[in-house]
Design a protein around this motif. Structure first.
Motif, PDB file in Angstrom:
ATOM      1  N   LEU A  80       8.496 -79.840  17.879  1.00  0.00           N
ATOM      2  CA  LEU A  80       8.115 -81.114  18.485  1.00  0.00           C
ATOM      3  C   LEU A  80       9.030 -81.450  19.662  1.00  0.00           C
ATOM      4  O   LEU A  80       8.569 -81.891  20.717  1.00  0.00           O
ATOM      5  CB  LEU A  80       8.147 -82.226  17.428  1.00  0.00           C
ATOM      6  N   ASN A  81      10.329 -81.218  19.475  1.00  0.00           N
ATOM      7  CA  ASN A  81      11.287 -81.459  20.552  1.00  0.00           C
ATOM      8  C   ASN A  81      10.991 -80.616  21.774  1.00  0.00           C
ATOM      9  O   ASN A  81      11.058 -81.082  22.911  1.00  0.00           O
ATOM     10  CB  ASN A  81      12.697 -81.108  20.067  1.00  0.00           C
ATOM     11  N   LEU A  84       7.941 -81.847  23.517  1.00  0.00           N
ATOM     12  CA  LEU A  84       8.222 -83.086  24.225  1.00  0.00           C
ATOM     13  C   LEU A  84       8.969 -82.796  25.528  1.00  0.00           C
ATOM     14  O   LEU A  84       8.649 -83.365  26.582  1.00  0.00           O
ATOM     15  CB  LEU A  84       9.063 -83.994  23.323  1.00  0.00           C
ATOM     16  N   ALA A  87       6.555 -81.462  27.949  1.00  0.00           N
ATOM     17  CA  ALA A  87       5.675 -82.516  28.454  1.00  0.00           C
ATOM     18  C   ALA A  87       6.397 -83.370  29.487  1.00  0.00           C
ATOM     19  O   ALA A  87       5.842 -83.733  30.520  1.00  0.00           O
ATOM     20  CB  ALA A  87       5.186 -83.386  27.302  1.00  0.00           C
ATOM     21  N   ALA A  88       7.674 -83.690  29.205  1.00  0.00           N
ATOM     22  CA  ALA A  88       8.421 -84.573  30.087  1.00  0.00           C
ATOM     23  C   ALA A  88       8.767 -83.888  31.402  1.00  0.00           C
ATOM     24  O   ALA A  88       8.747 -84.514  32.455  1.00  0.00           O
ATOM     25  CB  ALA A  88       9.697 -85.036  29.385  1.00  0.00           C
ATOM     26  N   SER A 105       0.109 -88.370  19.102  1.00  0.00           N
ATOM     27  CA  SER A 105       1.402 -88.635  19.732  1.00  0.00           C
ATOM     28  C   SER A 105       1.540 -87.859  21.031  1.00  0.00           C
ATOM     29  O   SER A 105       1.968 -88.387  22.050  1.00  0.00           O
ATOM     30  CB  SER A 105       2.544 -88.257  18.786  1.00  0.00           C
ATOM     31  N   LEU A 106       1.176 -86.572  20.984  1.00  0.00           N
ATOM     32  CA  LEU A 106       1.292 -85.757  22.190  1.00  0.00           C
ATOM     33  C   LEU A 106       0.229 -86.125  23.217  1.00  0.00           C
ATOM     34  O   LEU A 106       0.462 -86.062  24.420  1.00  0.00           O
ATOM     35  CB  LEU A 106       1.205 -84.271  21.831  1.00  0.00           C
ATOM     36  N   ALA A 108      -0.726 -89.030  23.846  1.00  0.00           N
ATOM     37  CA  ALA A 108      -0.252 -90.222  24.545  1.00  0.00           C
ATOM     38  C   ALA A 108       0.644 -89.880  25.724  1.00  0.00           C
ATOM     39  O   ALA A 108       0.790 -90.668  26.650  1.00  0.00           O
ATOM     40  CB  ALA A 108       0.493 -91.130  23.572  1.00  0.00           C
ATOM     41  N   THR A 109       1.276 -88.704  25.704  1.00  0.00           N
ATOM     42  CA  THR A 109       2.134 -88.345  26.840  1.00  0.00           C
ATOM     43  C   THR A 109       1.293 -88.002  28.069  1.00  0.00           C
ATOM     44  O   THR A 109       1.812 -87.976  29.178  1.00  0.00           O
ATOM     45  CB  THR A 109       3.007 -87.110  26.524  1.00  0.00           C
ATOM     46  N   GLY A 110       0.007 -87.701  27.851  1.00  0.00           N
ATOM     47  CA  GLY A 110      -0.840 -87.356  28.988  1.00  0.00           C
ATOM     48  C   GLY A 110      -0.570 -85.974  29.541  1.00  0.00           C
ATOM     49  O   GLY A 110      -1.011 -85.637  30.631  1.00  0.00           O
ATOM     50  N   ALA A 111       0.174 -85.164  28.779  1.00  0.00           N
ATOM     51  CA  ALA A 111       0.543 -83.841  29.299  1.00  0.00           C
ATOM     52  C   ALA A 111      -0.407 -82.744  28.860  1.00  0.00           C
ATOM     53  O   ALA A 111      -0.298 -81.614  29.322  1.00  0.00           O
ATOM     54  CB  ALA A 111       1.961 -83.495  28.854  1.00  0.00           C
ATOM     55  N   LYS A 323      -1.293 -79.496  30.812  1.00  0.00           N
ATOM     56  CA  LYS A 323      -1.904 -79.756  32.117  1.00  0.00           C
ATOM     57  C   LYS A 323      -1.148 -79.078  33.235  1.00  0.00           C
ATOM     58  O   LYS A 323      -1.700 -78.784  34.281  1.00  0.00           O
ATOM     59  CB  LYS A 323      -1.912 -81.271  32.379  1.00  0.00           C
ATOM     60  N   PRO A 389      -0.555 -93.023  18.247  1.00  0.00           N
ATOM     61  CA  PRO A 389       0.535 -92.441  19.051  1.00  0.00           C
ATOM     62  C   PRO A 389       1.877 -92.434  18.329  1.00  0.00           C
ATOM     63  O   PRO A 389       2.729 -91.602  18.633  1.00  0.00           O
ATOM     64  CB  PRO A 389       0.582 -93.359  20.279  1.00  0.00           C
ATOM     65  N   ASP A 390       2.067 -93.356  17.364  1.00  0.00           N
ATOM     66  CA  ASP A 390       3.356 -93.430  16.679  1.00  0.00           C
ATOM     67  C   ASP A 390       3.421 -92.519  15.459  1.00  0.00           C
ATOM     68  O   ASP A 390       4.380 -92.590  14.687  1.00  0.00           O
ATOM     69  CB  ASP A 390       3.637 -94.870  16.237  1.00  0.00           C
ATOM     70  N   SER A 392       4.117 -89.356  14.934  1.00  0.00           N
ATOM     71  CA  SER A 392       5.291 -88.485  14.760  1.00  0.00           C
ATOM     72  C   SER A 392       6.523 -89.319  14.417  1.00  0.00           C
ATOM     73  O   SER A 392       7.412 -88.860  13.700  1.00  0.00           O
ATOM     74  CB  SER A 392       5.527 -87.645  16.011  1.00  0.00           C
TER      75      SER A 392
ATOM     76  N   GLN B  66       6.689 -92.366  24.600  1.00  0.00           N
ATOM     77  CA  GLN B  66       5.847 -91.191  24.857  1.00  0.00           C
ATOM     78  C   GLN B  66       4.767 -91.472  25.893  1.00  0.00           C
ATOM     79  O   GLN B  66       4.253 -90.557  26.521  1.00  0.00           O
ATOM     80  CB  GLN B  66       5.220 -90.673  23.557  1.00  0.00           C
ATOM     81  N   PHE B  67       4.425 -92.757  26.082  1.00  0.00           N
ATOM     82  CA  PHE B  67       3.342 -93.087  27.007  1.00  0.00           C
ATOM     83  C   PHE B  67       3.728 -92.818  28.461  1.00  0.00           C
ATOM     84  O   PHE B  67       2.875 -92.648  29.309  1.00  0.00           O
ATOM     85  CB  PHE B  67       2.928 -94.545  26.866  1.00  0.00           C
ATOM     86  N   ILE B  69       6.664 -90.800  29.332  1.00  0.00           N
ATOM     87  CA  ILE B  69       7.717 -89.797  29.483  1.00  0.00           C
ATOM     88  C   ILE B  69       7.335 -88.737  30.522  1.00  0.00           C
ATOM     89  O   ILE B  69       8.187 -88.130  31.146  1.00  0.00           O
ATOM     90  CB  ILE B  69       8.055 -89.156  28.114  1.00  0.00           C
ATOM     91  N   ARG B  70       6.046 -88.517  30.723  1.00  0.00           N
ATOM     92  CA  ARG B  70       5.632 -87.469  31.651  1.00  0.00           C
ATOM     93  C   ARG B  70       5.958 -87.875  33.092  1.00  0.00           C
ATOM     94  O   ARG B  70       6.324 -87.038  33.901  1.00  0.00           O
ATOM     95  CB  ARG B  70       4.139 -87.212  31.507  1.00  0.00           C
ATOM     96  N   TRP B 292      11.219 -91.109  19.849  1.00  0.00           N
ATOM     97  CA  TRP B 292      10.662 -91.183  21.199  1.00  0.00           C
ATOM     98  C   TRP B 292      10.829 -92.552  21.835  1.00  0.00           C
ATOM     99  O   TRP B 292       9.920 -93.092  22.417  1.00  0.00           O
ATOM    100  CB  TRP B 292       9.171 -90.789  21.178  1.00  0.00           C
TER     101      TRP B 292
END
Lengths: 432, 326
Positions: A80-81, A84, A87-88, A105-106, A108-111, A323, A389-390, A392, B66-67, B69-70, B292
């Protein structure tokens, strides 16, 4: 002369520094359009075993398409780390495995590439996938952020010989029976049941099932946490009480987080185990398939009002595309390959999991007793973890709270309704 | 690398003779050299420390989850809200931070104190030559030379309840304890963490004190002996005062290292340490990367940095003033 040398030296140092600073950016897919990087989750007995299982399939994919896939098997504790971080930063692999509970959860990052109908069509279409498995691949009402790859469910594994020696003929169907049978089986260096007490994810999965049976929910309809409701307190207490009051779990299990409970079961140190598709793992630890039986996870004998007949989460592993990939078409081509009938049968048979693809599910490879129970559970009594989204964060916080409660139980401190509520309230207040 | 270059530069021109006329016009150009040599370090310092620190401080003002972070620049600006949340000790988040802060203070005081006592004792005892001294010295430095991960993961095996060597020795062989205790969960986890920490850091204290002892002139001891001072008196009146400069730096460095220690608890307990051993570093890691919430994680980091700066500044001021008084 010396000044030139100095200039060269300075330039070299600066170049080295900039190289170090961007060490993570040497994307192997950068140069050619024919190479993908794939992070696989750990499904088999070890990371190395997984690599050996996957490599021939990846070679076959390369033969078919000319696309080379570099695989790295990532342990669950890091996955998961790592996802993340990828994704970041927008740096990292093209294709990844994700635990299906993390999908929302993932997402929600939009990645992650979203599998809308057009994208799904490229990998064979929506109808290829078992609906329940696809539902656990993203937030409700949105296109999935992944597609299912392996399906799993929890079951109760029991040692046939231990049961026969104790004169027990049928596996327990209620938690009360588990406690009773467990007490008979505990003694002489053996314990009734083994659990993974220090593993937050495992704890959270059981917390979900017990909560459903007690009529509880971990999130309300608006996605807000409801951790410390009376139902959830009763559910968590019921689970921890298997060690605290029923005393059918070795207190040592409170520090287990590296699948030691599977080893204990394989070595005969525990007579029962709650796990998802563990057959392949047991085989690698020299436990023959006819040495254990598989039964559905038990229910409550007298469920309270609102209690649901749920005895597993819809467990599974999904495959997703970042993406940021420079080769989206090649990545989707790979997803299509991994979810093709042939690969689904090969890989799921090796791992002992079930194909979430409708056309592969009927293969005789999945008619073994273990797979029958898992199939039956998935079809009738499994429910997906809340796709919020929460999610994880719920696994981390509630799973850790239960780890603390097991630690209390193991060291002889009382586990009361009050102490359980306190831990769950604390966990809830960590949510934003 | 730097020294070679300096040597080259001065070697060609000979030793600098500031007053001679033929050297004078060269001086301004040559004085660029130190800056040029410093430049890579400055660039690296900016890239590795200063910029990330500023980014971290900025992140602590955002609601970064997380919303966002990208593309974290799109995270909503919440001002001091994160600080209010983590420093409100009546709230759950604040109370947990306060708890882990207290655990960390106790951990640091015990670990630094005991490491220093052990290191100093060993260095003083090994000061006089005897057979096997070299071997003992090398042996004492082993923990310092081992890779952290390897060493700590070995400790986590030793501390396992059923199969660990610690319980085997304490319970089965020495019969000091009746029931097999847990070391990696529950109350004892603090003791386990402290043990590993001291094991790791006392060789550094030993090394520094040993180096400091080499610098004490032998005639001081001879004079003290002539005055009839015994071992303890010599220790109190010669050794410790002469070690003062070494100890000042040593204790400060040990304090900063131990307070920020992440490797030991992370490898020993994994990402979710028992609450009895929940150090601030692990707590911040959990907030940021496990739940997160990078905004409040950054706020805690900044608050911690300010605290450490304050303590360090206070310590340096205090010790400097004492030195000036002396």
């Amino acid at each position: 002369m010396s000044r030139r040398r100095l200039a060269i030296l300075t330039a070299a140092v600066l170049a080295a520094a900039s190289l170090t600073a961007c060490g993570g950016s040497d994307d192997p897919s950068g140069g050619s359009a024919k190479t993908l990087t794939y992070w696989a989750s750990n499904q088999g007995a070890s990371l190395e075993a997984d690599k050996q299982i996957l490599q021939p399939e990846l070679d076959r994919f390369e033969q078919q398409t000319g696309i080379k896939v570099n695989v790295e098997v990532v342990p669950w504790s890091d996955l998961l780390n790592r996802l993340l971080a990828a994704a970041a930063s927008g740096q990292g692999p093209d294709v990844v495995n994700i635990g299906n509970t993390w999908s929302a959860s993932l997402q929600a990052t939009g990645a992650m590439v979203e599998f809308d109908d057009a994208t799904l069509a490229k990998v064979g279409g929506r109808d290829r996938f078992v609906p329940a498995a696809l539902a656990a691949a993203g937030a409700p009402g949105e296109p999935p952020a992944a597609v299912p790859l392996y399906s799993l469910a929890y079951a109760l594994y029991y040692n046939k010989k231990a049961f026969a020696d104790a004169g027990i003929t049928t596996p327990p169907a209620t938690w009360e029976q588990v406690a009773e049978v467990g007490r008979k089986l505990t003694g002489g260096g053996r314990w009734g049941l083994a659990v993974e007490g220090a593993n937050p994810s495992e704890n959270a999965h059981h917390a979900f099932t017990f909560s459903q049976q007690h009529g509880g929910e971990w999130f309300d309809s608006a996605g807000k946490p409801t951790f410390d409701t009376p139902q959830n307190v009763a559910a968590v207490k019921r689970y921890v009480d298997l060690m605290a009051t029923d005393k059918i779990i070795n207190p040592s299990n409170a520090e287990y987080a590296q699948n030691q409970s599977v080893s204990d079961f394989a070595n005969g140190k525990a007579a029962m185990l709650l796990w998802q598709a563990v057959g392949a793992n047991l085989k690698s630890q020299n436990m023959a398939a006819d040495a254990y039986g598989v039964a559905p996870v038990p229910f409550l004998a007298a469920p309270p009002a609102g209690g649901r007949k749920v005895n597993s989460m819809v467990a599974g592993i999904n495959i997703a595309v970042f993406k940021h990939t420079r080769n989206p078409d090649a990545a989707l081509e790979f997803v299509k390959f991994m979810t093709s009938d042939a690969e689904q049968v090969t890989l799921n048979r090796t791992y002992g999991s079930l194909p979430p693809v409708t056309t592969a599910a009927g293969d005789p490879a999945f008619a073994a007793p273990e797979q029958k129970v898992l199939q039956e559970t998935l079809a009738t009594t499994a429910a997906p973890l809340p796709q919020v989204p929460d999610e994880s964060t719920f696994e981390t916080l509630v799973g850790t709270a239960i780890k603390e409660l097991f630690a209390d139980a193991a060291s002889g401190k009382p586990v009361t309704e009050e102490s359980v509520r306190h831990k769950l309230s604390q966990a809830q207040q960590q949510m934003r | 690398m730097a020294t070679t270059t300096v040597h080259d530069a001065t070697g060609r021109d000979g030793p600098p003779r500031a007053g001679t006329p033929e050297n004078r016009p060269r001086r301004p150009r040559r004085s660029l050299l130190p800056y040029l040599l410093l430049a890579p370090a400055v660039v690296l310092e900016l890239a590795i420390h200063v910029v990330p620190m500023l980014v971290g401080a900025w992140m602590s003002l955002l609601q970064l989850t997380q919303f966002h972070i990208r593309d974290w620049s799109t995270a909503p600006f919440v001002g001091a809200e994160n600080y209010r949340m983590v420093l409100d000790f009546d709230s759950a988040a604040g109370a947990e931070l306060l708890h882990s802060f207290q655990v960390t203070v106790l951990y640091t005081v015990c670990s630094v104190g005991l490491s220093w006592v052990l290191g100093t004792t060993a260095a003083v005892l090994l000061q006089r030559p005897f057979r096997g001294r070299g071997l003992l010295r090398a042996l004492f430095l082993t923990p310092y030379a081992l890779p952290v991960y390897t060493a700590v993961i070995t400790w986590s095996f030793l501390f396992q309840r059923d199969n660990g060597l610690v319980n085997h020795v304490l319970v089965d062989q020495l019969h000091l304890l009746g029931d097999r205790p847990f070391w990696l969960i529950g109350d004892n986890s603090f003791v386990a963490l402290l043990t590993v920490s001291i094991w790791r850091s006392w060789p550094f204290a030993f090394l520094c004190v040993m180096a400091g002892l080499q610098n004490i002139p032998a005639d001081l001891y001879e004079a003290a002996a002539m005055d009839g001072a015994g071992f303890w008196r010599r220790l109190r009146s010669v050794t410790l005062p002469m070690l003062r400069p070494v100890n000042l730096v040593l204790l400060l460095v040990l304090f900063l290292w131990t307070f920020n220690d992440f490797n030991t608890p992370y490898v020993l307990f994994g990402g979710s340490a028992p609450e009895q051993a929940d150090l601030v570093s692990i707590h911040i890691y959990r907030s940021s990367f496990k739940t997160w919430d990078f905004g409040s994680g950054s706020a805690m980091s900044v608050a911690l940095l300010l605290f450490l700066l304050l303590v360090t500044a206070g310590y340096l001021l205090l010790t400097n003033r004492r030195r000036n008084d002396a």
